[in-house]
Write a protein that holds these residues in place. Sequence first.
Motif, PDB file in Angstrom:
ATOM      1  N   GLU A 167      57.673  44.460 -27.059  1.00  0.00           N
ATOM      2  CA  GLU A 167      58.396  45.457 -27.856  1.00  0.00           C
ATOM      3  C   GLU A 167      59.495  45.997 -26.944  1.00  0.00           C
ATOM      4  O   GLU A 167      59.248  46.834 -26.093  1.00  0.00           O
ATOM      5  CB  GLU A 167      57.396  46.548 -28.262  1.00  0.00           C
ATOM      6  N   GLY A 168      60.698  45.479 -27.090  1.00  0.00           N
ATOM      7  CA  GLY A 168      61.767  45.812 -26.153  1.00  0.00           C
ATOM      8  C   GLY A 168      61.908  44.692 -25.149  1.00  0.00           C
ATOM      9  O   GLY A 168      61.262  43.679 -25.286  1.00  0.00           O
ATOM     10  N   PRO A 169      62.791  44.804 -24.173  1.00  0.00           N
ATOM     11  CA  PRO A 169      63.644  45.964 -23.891  1.00  0.00           C
ATOM     12  C   PRO A 169      64.995  45.891 -24.626  1.00  0.00           C
ATOM     13  O   PRO A 169      65.833  46.752 -24.407  1.00  0.00           O
ATOM     14  CB  PRO A 169      63.856  45.846 -22.381  1.00  0.00           C
ATOM     15  N   PHE A 170      65.187  44.858 -25.475  1.00  0.00           N
ATOM     16  CA  PHE A 170      66.468  44.743 -26.198  1.00  0.00           C
ATOM     17  C   PHE A 170      66.432  45.631 -27.437  1.00  0.00           C
ATOM     18  O   PHE A 170      66.458  45.145 -28.568  1.00  0.00           O
ATOM     19  CB  PHE A 170      66.724  43.279 -26.563  1.00  0.00           C
ATOM     20  N   ILE A 171      66.311  46.935 -27.208  1.00  0.00           N
ATOM     21  CA  ILE A 171      66.211  47.857 -28.339  1.00  0.00           C
ATOM     22  C   ILE A 171      67.275  48.935 -28.190  1.00  0.00           C
ATOM     23  O   ILE A 171      67.859  49.113 -27.117  1.00  0.00           O
ATOM     24  CB  ILE A 171      64.802  48.500 -28.422  1.00  0.00           C
ATOM     25  N   ILE A 223      58.765  39.135 -30.494  1.00  0.00           N
ATOM     26  CA  ILE A 223      59.753  39.981 -29.804  1.00  0.00           C
ATOM     27  C   ILE A 223      60.269  41.015 -30.797  1.00  0.00           C
ATOM     28  O   ILE A 223      60.740  40.664 -31.872  1.00  0.00           O
ATOM     29  CB  ILE A 223      60.943  39.148 -29.271  1.00  0.00           C
ATOM     30  N   THR A 224      60.134  42.287 -30.426  1.00  0.00           N
ATOM     31  CA  THR A 224      60.770  43.336 -31.211  1.00  0.00           C
ATOM     32  C   THR A 224      62.124  43.627 -30.584  1.00  0.00           C
ATOM     33  O   THR A 224      62.216  43.900 -29.378  1.00  0.00           O
ATOM     34  CB  THR A 224      59.925  44.624 -31.205  1.00  0.00           C
ATOM     35  N   CYS A 225      63.185  43.522 -31.392  1.00  0.00           N
ATOM     36  CA  CYS A 225      64.508  43.791 -30.844  1.00  0.00           C
ATOM     37  C   CYS A 225      65.383  44.459 -31.901  1.00  0.00           C
ATOM     38  O   CYS A 225      65.041  44.474 -33.080  1.00  0.00           O
ATOM     39  CB  CYS A 225      65.151  42.495 -30.344  1.00  0.00           C
ATOM     40  N   ALA A 226      66.509  44.996 -31.450  1.00  0.00           N
ATOM     41  CA  ALA A 226      67.448  45.664 -32.350  1.00  0.00           C
ATOM     42  C   ALA A 226      68.623  44.720 -32.581  1.00  0.00           C
ATOM     43  O   ALA A 226      69.406  44.469 -31.663  1.00  0.00           O
ATOM     44  CB  ALA A 226      67.913  46.974 -31.729  1.00  0.00           C
ATOM     45  N   PRO A 227      68.769  44.165 -33.789  1.00  0.00           N
ATOM     46  CA  PRO A 227      69.765  43.115 -34.026  1.00  0.00           C
ATOM     47  C   PRO A 227      71.207  43.596 -33.891  1.00  0.00           C
ATOM     48  O   PRO A 227      72.111  42.779 -33.742  1.00  0.00           O
ATOM     49  CB  PRO A 227      69.472  42.675 -35.467  1.00  0.00           C
TER      50      PRO A 227
END
Lengths: 451, 290
Positions: A167-171, A223-227
């Motif tokens: 979860e992250g770190p691309f958030i 992977i949780t990320c912010a698109p």
Amino acid sequence: MQYPVALQTNALTSAPASPEPSTPISDNEPKVIKITNCKILRDRKIVEHDALWIQGGKIIDPHKFFWYQKRLPDTVLDAGGLLVVPGFIEAQINGAFGVDFSVPSDHDTYEKDLLKVNRGLLKYGTTSYCPTIVSSSAAVYHKVLSHLKPRAGSAATGATMLGAHVEGPFINEARIGAHELKVLQASAKNGYSDFKDVYGLEGETPEAQSKLSHENLNSVKIITCAPELEGIMESIPDLVKAGITVSVGHSMANISQAEQAVQNGATFITHLFNAMPQFHHRDPGVIGLLGSRFDLPRPYYGLICDGIHVHPNSVKIAYDSHPEGVILVTDAMSAMGLSPGNYQLGNMNVTKEEDRVYIEGTDTLAGSVITLDACIRNFIQFTSCTLIEALEAVTLHPAVLLGIQDTKGVIKPGADADLVFLDDDLFVKRVFVAGEEVELDSIDVEVTEKF
Amino acid sequence: MRLVIRKDFEAVSYHVAKYVKERIKEFAPTASKPFVLGLPTGSSPVGVYRNLVKFHQAGELSFQHIITFNMDEYVGLPRDHPESYHSFMWSNLFKHVDILPENVHILDGNATDLDLECQRYEEKIAAVGGIELFLGGIGPDGHIAFNEPGSSLNSRTRVKTLAYDTIVANARFFDNDITKVPNLALTVGVATVMDAREVCIIITGAHKALALAKCIEEGVNHMWTVSAIQLHPRGMVVCDEDATLELHVKTVNYFKSIEKVHEQLIGSDNVGLQGGVRSWRGGAESTYHQ
């Protein structure tokens, strides 16, 4: 009249008409267990007065077994009328029983802690899960992920690990939640290779990583990320190609960005309503994906069903708008499963109560401590959904999301015999992992209190 | 022949299941003296099987020493097909009880030599000393097993072409597509059924009323193959009220009165399972003796 002992086939006057398509039974053929007197969740129905056959850790087709092998089960087990369902699958859990997956330690300690959680989770019916790692530095990822490659569960070693949920770190730092700001990555300009470097993925290319995923040698499953961050949207197809489930979360994405992410291959929303903008009717953002048009597949979404992180009414709104997409998650932190009391967890002092945990001396929630079985009970209470729908939200749905529906989350021939026996009030009574019954009472997960 | 009339399908199913249970208990089967039971498929016996499973679960009935022979099976349908009679028997009865796999017999519709398979089946029945009790259902055209109208009443186990009526009726199990219904089956013959030491036929529903009337009120006739039961020394038909619609009132009343006499004058405990009267205890009170 005299009756012969049994069929005297050698007394027949004619040769067999056709060879029986029977499979000979070898001496070391695994034992067969028949579980009888149970209700079974299968094929999206609850079948009453049914029975279930297990062999070699798998559910088998008893029909073939009876007709072809002409065998009887070696053990018949009375389920006492309980409801037998597939073992629960948890897509997001940060730790439990005092253990935090994101905190590296020496090899033996980490493994010992992992064993404690793997075994402990069985108490709540979770037989497979994705250990979840919060946003961390590359060094931490490399260290902890080396422990989190998929591994099959057993009665002795506990739940199956399906690979990590990172979860992250691309958030988005605007939706940072409880993550640490300084480890966040603001962009992935170099696409897949940025992901590879941060997490320490072994596959040099998406194709290589995909091969590892197929062989269960991948440490990262979700992977949780912010698109909306630079480079993420373009990386999604590569991540999907690598066998990774991409989830939108901790994000400020507007509806068109969110839909583009789904178009590119994202199939999950991380803890819906949390760490994303509130629903706005002109731009519903990530939440708006639940209302996508028919030409766009609507993603699955995780719901923290503790009644605190998401209000029961919001749970019902989400469920009513997209019932087939719901996946119940605990998003639990390390105090989950501990008896009420004061604990020191990492560098945090907390007070654990029955269903919540606070930073000691404050009324600030330190995270979720709900268990997955309690999520099911809450979900039925909040939404008035059917029992089958609630159970599928922790079995079939996550299994399909993770592409493991042939072996997990279902009761059908060929699937792993991970089973949970529930009473009428949906409390876990008995658990099987890979065809073996777990002695739930002997699982010791106690952590000494601080005092 | 006895005709037992019960209120509805449920009552018929319970009566037959209880009868089977009592007959097995009376027989007291052992490994060396198994009880050989002939079994049907279709809608008629479903309720009977449900009750037998209940008896088994309640510990009142064991299938440990029971050998079964089924009536029929489609040709060419895979054994695992959900509409095969193997599947039917498995889901409705066998998977719930303690029957031994080697004691179960169903014709193999995928045998390479179908005639031989049929011949073997008769031999297997003979090898266990014949069938003690054959349960059967009936089609609206009076057929038993797949012995369609016109089948010889002396027929043995053989390959049979299904009648168009049967194919149409069974299409509901095959996506309502008559092209998917197998048109061949292996079936025991009328004589195979009548060879059993006792035959019990279940007939329920208004749509089978004509068949019932044809089979028991008219002559023995190959157009209504169940009528062969008239020649059986121990035949019993269990039907519901609906199935009696085409019978004469006289017929219905007669068979009802038999049960009444048994109960009121003789006492049901004094009547053997197969209807025999053990002793006439009303004798002393009879007017002839006063």
